[in-house]
Structure formats: structure tokens, C-alpha cells
Design a protein around this motif. Structure first.
Motif, PDB file in Angstrom:
ATOM      1  N   SER A 153       6.216  -3.827  -5.427  1.00 16.14           N
ATOM      2  CA  SER A 153       6.490  -2.462  -5.875  1.00 16.14           C
ATOM      3  C   SER A 153       5.251  -1.712  -6.343  1.00 16.14           C
ATOM      4  CB  SER A 153       7.536  -2.484  -6.982  1.00 16.14           C
ATOM      5  OG  SER A 153       7.203  -3.455  -7.940  1.00 16.14           O
ATOM      6  N   SER A 154       4.091  -2.369  -6.288  1.00 13.78           N
ATOM      7  CA  SER A 154       2.907  -1.625  -6.710  1.00 13.78           C
ATOM      8  C   SER A 154       2.153  -1.098  -5.492  1.00 13.78           C
ATOM      9  CB  SER A 154       1.999  -2.519  -7.541  1.00 13.78           C
ATOM     10  OG  SER A 154       1.520  -3.581  -6.763  1.00 13.78           O
ATOM     11  N   GLY A 155       1.499   0.005  -5.687  1.00 11.41           N
ATOM     12  CA  GLY A 155       0.791   0.653  -4.589  1.00 11.41           C
ATOM     13  C   GLY A 155      -0.371  -0.195  -4.104  1.00 11.41           C
ATOM     14  N   ALA A 156      -0.401  -0.466  -2.821  1.00 13.27           N
ATOM     15  CA  ALA A 156      -1.449  -1.315  -2.269  1.00 13.27           C
ATOM     16  C   ALA A 156      -2.589  -0.479  -1.695  1.00 13.27           C
ATOM     17  CB  ALA A 156      -0.873  -2.201  -1.182  1.00 13.27           C
ATOM     18  N   LEU A 157      -3.774  -1.053  -1.775  1.00  8.62           N
ATOM     19  CA  LEU A 157      -4.947  -0.393  -1.223  1.00  8.62           C
ATOM     20  C   LEU A 157      -5.025  -0.666   0.281  1.00  8.62           C
ATOM     21  CD1 LEU A 157      -6.154   0.877  -3.601  1.00  8.62           C
ATOM     22  CD2 LEU A 157      -7.705  -1.031  -3.852  1.00  8.62           C
ATOM     23  N   PHE A 158      -5.313   0.354   1.025  1.00  6.43           N
ATOM     24  CA  PHE A 158      -5.432   0.163   2.465  1.00  6.43           C
ATOM     25  C   PHE A 158      -6.725  -0.594   2.757  1.00  6.43           C
ATOM     26  CE2 PHE A 158      -6.030   0.969   6.878  1.00  6.43           C
ATOM     27  CZ  PHE A 158      -4.746   1.075   7.377  1.00  6.43           C
ATOM     28  N   ASP A 159      -6.601  -1.719   3.433  1.00 11.47           N
ATOM     29  CA  ASP A 159      -7.752  -2.581   3.675  1.00 11.47           C
ATOM     30  C   ASP A 159      -8.078  -2.642   5.164  1.00 11.47           C
ATOM     31  OD1 ASP A 159      -9.653  -4.529   3.842  1.00 11.47           O
ATOM     32  OD2 ASP A 159      -8.545  -6.031   2.710  1.00 11.47           O
ATOM     33  N   MET A 160      -9.059  -1.823   5.537  1.00 13.93           N
ATOM     34  CA  MET A 160      -9.444  -1.720   6.928  1.00 13.93           C
ATOM     35  C   MET A 160      -9.914  -3.059   7.488  1.00 13.93           C
ATOM     36  SD  MET A 160      -8.994   0.821   8.666  1.00 13.93           S
ATOM     37  CE  MET A 160      -9.515   2.026   9.816  1.00 13.93           C
ATOM     38  N   LEU A 161     -10.610  -3.833   6.651  1.00 16.04           N
ATOM     39  CA  LEU A 161     -11.149  -5.119   7.080  1.00 16.04           C
ATOM     40  C   LEU A 161     -10.033  -6.067   7.511  1.00 16.04           C
ATOM     41  CD1 LEU A 161     -14.103  -4.946   6.890  1.00 16.04           C
ATOM     42  CD2 LEU A 161     -14.056  -6.060   4.675  1.00 16.04           C
ATOM     43  N   LYS A 162      -8.976  -6.030   6.759  1.00 13.80           N
ATOM     44  CA  LYS A 162      -7.845  -6.909   7.057  1.00 13.80           C
ATOM     45  C   LYS A 162      -7.142  -6.449   8.333  1.00 13.80           C
ATOM     46  CE  LYS A 162      -4.548  -9.903   5.596  1.00 13.80           C
ATOM     47  NZ  LYS A 162      -4.528 -11.079   4.746  1.00 13.80           N
ATOM     48  N   LEU A 163      -6.975  -5.163   8.467  1.00 10.20           N
ATOM     49  CA  LEU A 163      -6.395  -4.620   9.689  1.00 10.20           C
ATOM     50  C   LEU A 163      -7.236  -5.077  10.875  1.00 10.20           C
ATOM     51  CD1 LEU A 163      -6.153  -0.999  11.007  1.00 10.20           C
ATOM     52  CD2 LEU A 163      -4.849  -2.989  11.678  1.00 10.20           C
ATOM     53  N   MET A 201      -2.400   3.269  -1.006  1.00  6.84           N
ATOM     54  CA  MET A 201      -3.503   3.950  -1.678  1.00  6.84           C
ATOM     55  C   MET A 201      -4.837   3.653  -1.011  1.00  6.84           C
ATOM     56  SD  MET A 201      -1.713   4.962  -4.329  1.00  6.84           S
ATOM     57  CE  MET A 201      -2.764   5.164  -5.738  1.00  6.84           C
ATOM     58  N   LYS A 202      -5.825   4.338  -1.551  1.00  4.45           N
ATOM     59  CA  LYS A 202      -7.177   4.150  -1.045  1.00  4.45           C
ATOM     60  C   LYS A 202      -8.087   4.208  -2.259  1.00  4.45           C
ATOM     61  CE  LYS A 202     -10.641   5.311   1.987  1.00  4.45           C
ATOM     62  NZ  LYS A 202     -10.970   4.761   3.270  1.00  4.45           N
ATOM     63  N   LEU A 203      -9.083   3.364  -2.277  1.00  7.39           N
ATOM     64  CA  LEU A 203     -10.002   3.375  -3.398  1.00  7.39           C
ATOM     65  C   LEU A 203     -10.871   4.618  -3.300  1.00  7.39           C
ATOM     66  CD1 LEU A 203     -10.280   1.408  -5.678  1.00  7.39           C
ATOM     67  CD2 LEU A 203     -12.226   0.376  -4.499  1.00  7.39           C
ATOM     68  N   ASP A 204     -10.929   5.360  -4.404  1.00  7.00           N
ATOM     69  CA  ASP A 204     -11.719   6.579  -4.410  1.00  7.00           C
ATOM     70  C   ASP A 204     -12.835   6.367  -5.429  1.00  7.00           C
ATOM     71  OD1 ASP A 204     -12.515   9.051  -3.789  1.00  7.00           O
ATOM     72  OD2 ASP A 204     -11.043  10.110  -4.990  1.00  7.00           O
ATOM     73  N   GLY A 205     -14.036   6.157  -4.941  1.00  8.28           N
ATOM     74  CA  GLY A 205     -15.103   5.815  -5.865  1.00  8.28           C
ATOM     75  C   GLY A 205     -14.951   4.369  -6.290  1.00  8.28           C
ATOM     76  N   LEU A 212       1.346  -2.259  12.801  1.00  7.05           N
ATOM     77  CA  LEU A 212       2.614  -2.545  12.118  1.00  7.05           C
ATOM     78  C   LEU A 212       2.526  -3.873  11.383  1.00  7.05           C
ATOM     79  CD1 LEU A 212       5.311  -1.499  14.747  1.00  7.05           C
ATOM     80  CD2 LEU A 212       4.314  -0.151  12.913  1.00  7.05           C
ATOM     81  N   GLU A 213       1.914  -4.819  12.033  1.00  3.46           N
ATOM     82  CA  GLU A 213       1.772  -6.134  11.433  1.00  3.46           C
ATOM     83  C   GLU A 213       0.987  -6.042  10.128  1.00  3.46           C
ATOM     84  OE1 GLU A 213       0.477 -10.411  13.265  1.00  3.46           O
ATOM     85  OE2 GLU A 213       1.817  -9.055  14.283  1.00  3.46           O
ATOM     86  N   TYR A 214      -0.059  -5.263  10.162  1.00  4.88           N
ATOM     87  CA  TYR A 214      -0.858  -5.072   8.954  1.00  4.88           C
ATOM     88  C   TYR A 214      -0.019  -4.445   7.848  1.00  4.88           C
ATOM     89  CZ  TYR A 214      -3.863  -3.081   5.513  1.00  4.88           C
ATOM     90  OH  TYR A 214      -4.392  -2.739   4.299  1.00  4.88           O
ATOM     91  N   LEU A 215       0.690  -3.402   8.189  1.00  4.54           N
ATOM     92  CA  LEU A 215       1.520  -2.705   7.213  1.00  4.54           C
ATOM     93  C   LEU A 215       2.517  -3.666   6.561  1.00  4.54           C
ATOM     94  CD1 LEU A 215       0.478   0.055   7.144  1.00  4.54           C
ATOM     95  CD2 LEU A 215       2.117   0.724   8.901  1.00  4.54           C
ATOM     96  N   LEU A 216       3.124  -4.470   7.378  1.00  2.00           N
ATOM     97  CA  LEU A 216       4.094  -5.440   6.869  1.00  2.00           C
ATOM     98  C   LEU A 216       3.418  -6.447   5.945  1.00  2.00           C
ATOM     99  CD1 LEU A 216       6.815  -4.747   7.762  1.00  2.00           C
ATOM    100  CD2 LEU A 216       6.531  -6.171   9.783  1.00  2.00           C
ATOM    101  N   SER A 217       2.226  -6.862   6.323  1.00  2.00           N
ATOM    102  CA  SER A 217       1.553  -7.880   5.510  1.00  2.00           C
ATOM    103  C   SER A 217       1.105  -7.291   4.172  1.00  2.00           C
ATOM    104  CB  SER A 217       0.362  -8.467   6.259  1.00  2.00           C
ATOM    105  OG  SER A 217      -0.742  -7.598   6.168  1.00  2.00           O
TER     106      SER A 217
END
Length: 557
Positions: free
Chosen positions: A353-363, A283-287, A318-323
Motif C-alpha cells: 500500500s505504499s507508493g513505490a519508486l519507479f526503478d528503470m534499472l529493474k525494468l 513515484m519517482k525520486l526527485d532530488g 507489465l511484468e515490471y509493474l506487477l513486480s
RNA sequence: GGCCCCUUGGUCAAGCGGUUAAGACGUAGCCCUCUCAAGGCUGAAUCAGGAGUUCAAUUCUCCUAGGGGUCACCA
């Protein structure tokens, strides 16, 4: 019974093979590992979520010595985007998501369970549909889309469950004789499942990630074969995953609500049920408060091409996705800093099992870390490869003098533990290292120097520092003697050479040694943050260093 | 709206009946330092709410709330 067979022959006159024939044609596999697949629709590009899905499918297969294959689900001809398959396969390859079987380019495929493109499997679906009709488990539906729309409206008005079921499934109650005569008279039809489910009863199945899930049985007479004679997703999924002998169906969680349909279909066909696993959505935070799926239109990071274009190392992504999605990946990584990402064992039951927010900073952090581990050779090589494809200017600049380029990337990288982490992605090369190239430096200077250090450091102070520096500068000095000279200048001009002292009473000095260094740094690079100045000067060469300092003095006058 | 899934700091996330509730990113401060960094240390910050079961609930059950998904001749 006889009637159903007559009907099935009428509906599928050219289908002579049977389900039994297919069973022989696509026998059970001899591998004992998991057979998994990635089954995208060719609608344009590889989505970041899909990259994750394919990664996990590949991992589960390879970890168990199974088979991972790529199937193209192109039964919706309206949505198909030309060129998607070659883009998809190319992008997967870039990320190292190789397949054992299935589609490998827009024209080729490998394996004994094909074709792996649904539009080429029409006969298979028809064989299966014919079987269902012949056994009274499916029937032709003559309803037009207008009729369907109007019943839906009625249902909505009456607050009833919309769809084609029960009394609303009017074609299921037509007599077989009438069906036959209507078909003979040329009336158009599609094929529907004759559902025997009860909406008030529940089916349950075990999801490998979430555990037991219970949902109401399917009671809808869903479409099996559309008017274009291609199957719907549900029917194709069941036929394909059975005859391709998929053992683990792993896909996005948006499929959970339709599992009852699939279960009914598997049962009606007499097929063994595969194992299911449904991944959470990225997911992505919207607002401020609301989340939503990553969307191609709104989020650049939704398409993996974004990462390719900006030059993120694919392994870092890929590493980010896995983490994000697998709980213990980061711990594993900390213990095994040098292992390849494909050595990590993915465990479905450990997956969140819960939808994670995509975190550009962590990537960015992971990517930074990854790049910092490269040698100057590897870095140059990677950037050359990246720039050749995505940034010609960078490529030309770096390729012109490879030895020089190598020196740039060697600064504070080779033979040191204190590696800088300036680069998040290859795209960052120019903003970080432009000043190594004279024309780029000139370009930058056209907006003027940025000598903004503190109020006491006026233009005349700067000029003085630079003049003094020019006097004592000797390109052959080693780092220590060079810095000692800087300190002497600082002392002579009233700067504080002791940082601790300076911090105690900054008001008693013009500035500190750090400021003198800043002046030199800015005159050479026009930036406040750069790697070690001494190293930069060594790479630039004596004449260029003097040149730049002289230029600084002149411009300031 | 019906049904389904989800809910631990700002973000990701360990935890699976008793813990001072890990760790990472980010953030604040300090240290190191001859510049810019890098690094080290320390801090702030979390169990959505309410009932119940239990000697004990972040953990089990139920309810509520919030978020997400799904209800096509699209996948």
C-alpha cells in the motif's frame, strides 16, 4: 414535499424517466464475478500509473469470471484533448489490456449498460439529480463564482475549513418558494447536494488493500450538476458505477479523501455501496530525499508511449509493474518462467500500500531477460514490427536482406544456453549491431578507430597483429582452429597465452591473448564489447572481413 | 494548516509475537573462460525514532518525525 416535486419539475422539465426506470433499464448483472472498470479522462495519453490501474482491474475481473469495462470520464470539456480516446484504446490494446465491455474506440462501444461515455449520459445524471431534488436532498444554488471566492477568502482568513457548508451554504436555506421564483425569473443556478453529514463524526469503510479506513463525514454541499449541465466526478461516479453495476471500484489513492462524499451520495440515492480498493501511486525520486508522482512533463517514463517508442516488450513492462506492486509476483515468475503474465493471480490483500519508486534499472533487467528468451525469428519479427512504426532506418536496413538479419540475431542466441543480454529494448539494435551494415560501419569509422587497449600496444604492434592475422586467416576454419591461430600470433609477437600467468605478471608481456582478440575485434567492429568475433566474421563473410582488416592496416599507417 | 494514507538494505520487497530478518535489481570481490558476454559463488547493506503491552516485539498500541495525498462548477 409537494413543493420539492414542483421544484424538481421546474429544474428538470424534460426529464420524465425515474430512477426506477433506470433500475429496470440496467438490471443487476447475472455474473457472479467482479465487475470492474477503468475510467480515465480523455486528457491525452495513457499514464504509466493508469496502465497499472487498468491491468489490475482487468485481472480482478477475469480471475473471477466477471466483467471489465472501459468508461470515458469526459465531464470536463475544458481539459479534454482531441484524439485521446482512440490513443487510449489503442495503447491499452497494445499492452493486451482488452475489455469485455464499454468504449472500444473513439466511435464505438459495446455492452448493455451504456452509453459508456459520460457526456452521453446527461439524461441519466439528471434523472438522479431530479430524484434528489424531489426528495429535498439536493437544491439549486444561485451563488456566483465571485461569491464563492470571497467566502473562501473569509474562511481562510478566519482559519476555518473552506467550502460550501453550514452557514456558508447560503442557498440551502432559501425557501423553496423563493427558489422557484428565482428560477422562473431566469436566474442561473447549479445543483448542490444538501449534505446531512457531520464533520465531527466519522465514517468508515473497508478498503480491499488497506483495511478499515476512518474519515470525517462529508458535510459539504458539493456540486452535483455544473453550470454546463454535466455532473461532477463524484456524482457521475455514483450514478455510473451503480447503473453499470460495478462491484469493485478500484482507483488511485488520491480518491481516498473523497470517499465520504461518495458514501453519502450512494446512501442518499439509495444505492448499494460497491467495494473499494485504492492503489498506491507510482513515484519517482526527485532530488535526493523527496518523492513525487510520475509526471508527464518531467518523466519520460510517465507515459506508456515512451515504452512503446523505445521498444520495450509490452509484457516486460507489465511484468515490471506487477513486480513493483504485488509482493509475490517475482516468486511466482521464478517458479513459472514460461507462463503468460495474465496467468498470475493478483491478490489485492497482498498488494503493497505504499507508493513505490519507479526503478528503470529493474525494468531494464526484466526486459533484458525477456528478450533473451526470444528465438532469433521472434526477435527479428518483433524488431521489424517495432521499427516499421518507430524507426524507419532500422526497418529498411533489416528488411533489405532478411536472411542476413536473421543470422545477426542468431549469434549466441539459437541453440545455446549462453544467451547474450545486450538488448534491453528494440531501440538498442543499432548501437549494438551497426557494424553488420557497411555504411553504418563506415559512418562510425569517420571518427577514427578506437584501439585503446594498453600503453604497450602501440600502432606498430596493432599493424603487426593485423598483418599476421590476414596471413593466417581462413574463412573456412572452424572456431577452434581459428582461435588456435590467434593464439599462435599472440605467442609469436610476445603476448601471453595463459591468462593466469598473465595476471601474475602482466609487466613481462605486451599483453595477453585477450588483447590480440581485442585488436581483431576492434578492426572489424570498432567496438570493444561485441558478441563472439568468430560468429561475427562468419556472418560478415570472408571478403568483408579481409576488407575491414586491410582498411584497418591502411588507416593506421 | 485540517484531514487521510504510508514508513524493513541504494531500489522493489518477504515477514503477520520467538527467524542466523527471504528473494530480486543494483553494487563489491572471486571462480569459470580461447576473445566479448553469459553463468556460478561469496560479501557489504534494512526493521525511521521514542514510549508502552508482553517472558518475548520488525510484527500489537500510542506519541514523534519524515514522505505522499487531499481540501474546485478538475478528474
Amino acid at each position: 414535499m409537494e413543493k420539492y416535486i414542483e421544484l424538481s419539475n421546474l429544474m428538470f422539465p424534460n426529464i420524465n424517466k425515474t430512477v426506477e426506470d433506470l433500475e429496470k433499464l440496467y438490471p443487476k448483472r447475472s455474473v457472479e464475478g467482479a465487475v470492474t472498470r477503468f475510467a480515465p479522462s480523455p486528457t491525452g495519453f495513457l499514464h504509466t500509473g493508469a496502465l497499472f490501474t487498468s491491468l489490475v482491474n482487468k485481472k480482478i475481473a477475469s480471475q473471477t469470471n466477471g466483467v471489465f469495462y472501459l468508461r470515458i470520464e469526459d465531464t470536463d470539456k475544458k481539459r479534454e484533448v482531441e484524439g485521446s480516446v482512440s490513443l487510449l484504446t489503442a495503447e491499452m490494446k497494445r499492452f493486451g489490456i482488452t475489455t469485455d465491455e464499454g468504449v472500444i474506440s473513439d466511435t464505438e462501444e459495446v455492452g448493455n449498460y451504456g452509453p459508456y461515455t459520460q457526456s452521453k449520459r446527461e439524461e441519466i445524471y439528471k434523472i438522479c439529480a431530479k430524484y434528489l431534488v424531489a426528495n429535498g436532498l439536493a437544491y439549486p444554488c444561485f451563488c456566483t463564482s465571485e461569491m464563492l471566492n470571497s467566502t473562501r477568502q473569509i474562511q481562510e482568513k478566519n482559519k476555518q475549513i473552506p467550502g460550501y457548508y453550514g452557514i456558508y451554504a447560503r442557498c440551502r436555506n432559501i425557501s423553496v418558494d423563493e427558489m422557484i421564483s428565482r428560477i422562473k425569473s431566469g436566474e442561473k443556478y447549479i445543483v448542490r447536494l444538501k449534505s446531512s453529514g457531520n464533520h465531527l463524526k466519522k465514517v468508515s469503510f473497508v478498503d480491499l488493500i488497506r483495511g478499515k479506513i476512518e474519515i470525517a463525514e462529508n458535510d459539504q454541499d458539493i456540486v452535483l450538476i455544473k453550470s454546463d449541465e454535466l455532473p461532477t466526478y463524484h456524482f457521475a461516479h455514483v450514478c455510473d458505477d451503480h447503473f453499470m453495476r460495478t462491484t469493485h471500484v478500484m482507483r488511485g489513492e488520491e480518491w481516498i479523501p473523497s470517499v465520504p462524499i461518495h458514501i453519502e451520495l450512494f446512501e442518499k440515492m439509495g444505492f448499494e455501496l460497491p467495494k473499494f480498493a485504492h492503489f498506491p501511486t507510482i513515484m519517482k525520486l526527485d532530488g535526493v530525499a523527496s518523492k513525487r508522482k510520475l509526471s508527464k512533463r518531467k518523466d519520460k517514463e510517465a507515459a506508456v508511449s515512451y515504452f512503446l517508442e523505445s521498444g520495450y516488450p509490452t509484457d516486460a513492462v507489465l511484468e515490471y509493474l506487477l513486480s513493483v506492486i504485488n509482493s509475490d509476483f517475482e516468486i511466482w515468475r521464478a517458479k513459472n518462467p514460461d507462463l503468460n503474465i495474465f496467468d498470475f493471480n493478483v491478490r489485492l490483500e497482498k498488494m503493497n500500500s505504499s507508493g513505490a519508486l519507479f526503478d528503470m534499472l529493474k525494468l531494464n533487467d526484466i526486459s533484458k531477460e525477456y528478450i533473451s528468451k526470444l528465438t532469433s525469428y521472434e526477435l527479428l519479427d518483433n524488431i521489424l514490427i517495432w521499427s516499421k512504426e518507430f524507426n524507419n532506418e532500422v526497418y529498411e536496413l533489416l528488411n533489405k536482406d532478411l536472411k542476413y538479419s536473421l543470422k545477426i540475431f542468431g549469434i549466441e542466441r539459437d541453440n545455446t544456453k549462453k544467451i547474450r543480454k545486450d538488448l534491453i529494448k528494440y531501440e538498442d539494435v543499432m548501437p549494438n549491431f551497426f557494424y553488420f551494415f557497411n555504411n553504418k560501419f563506415e559512418e562510425d569509422l569517420s571518427n577514427g578507430y578506437n584501439f585503446d587497449i594498453n600503453d604497450k600496444i602501440t600502432t606498430s604492434v596493432i599493424t603487426e597483429v593485423l598483418n599476421k592475422y590476414l596471413e593466417i586467416y581462413n574463412h573456412l576454419d572452424d572456431k577452434d582452429s581459428w582461435f588456435n591461430k590467434v593464439k599462435i600470433i599472440a605467442e609469436n609477437l610476445g603476448f601471453c597465452t595463459d591468462m593466469k600467468q598473465y595476471k601474475l605478471s602482466p609487466e613481462s608481456y605486451i599483453g595477453s591473448t585477450a588483447d590480440v582478440a581485442s585488436i581483431i575485434r576492434i578492426s572489424i567492429t570498432n567496438r570493444k564489447n561485441t558478441p563472439d568475433i568468430y560468429s561475427i566474421m562468419q556472418v560478415l563473410g570472408e571478403s568483408e572481413v579481409k576488407n575491414r582488416i586491410n582498411k584497418g592496416i591502411l588507416k593506421l599507417k
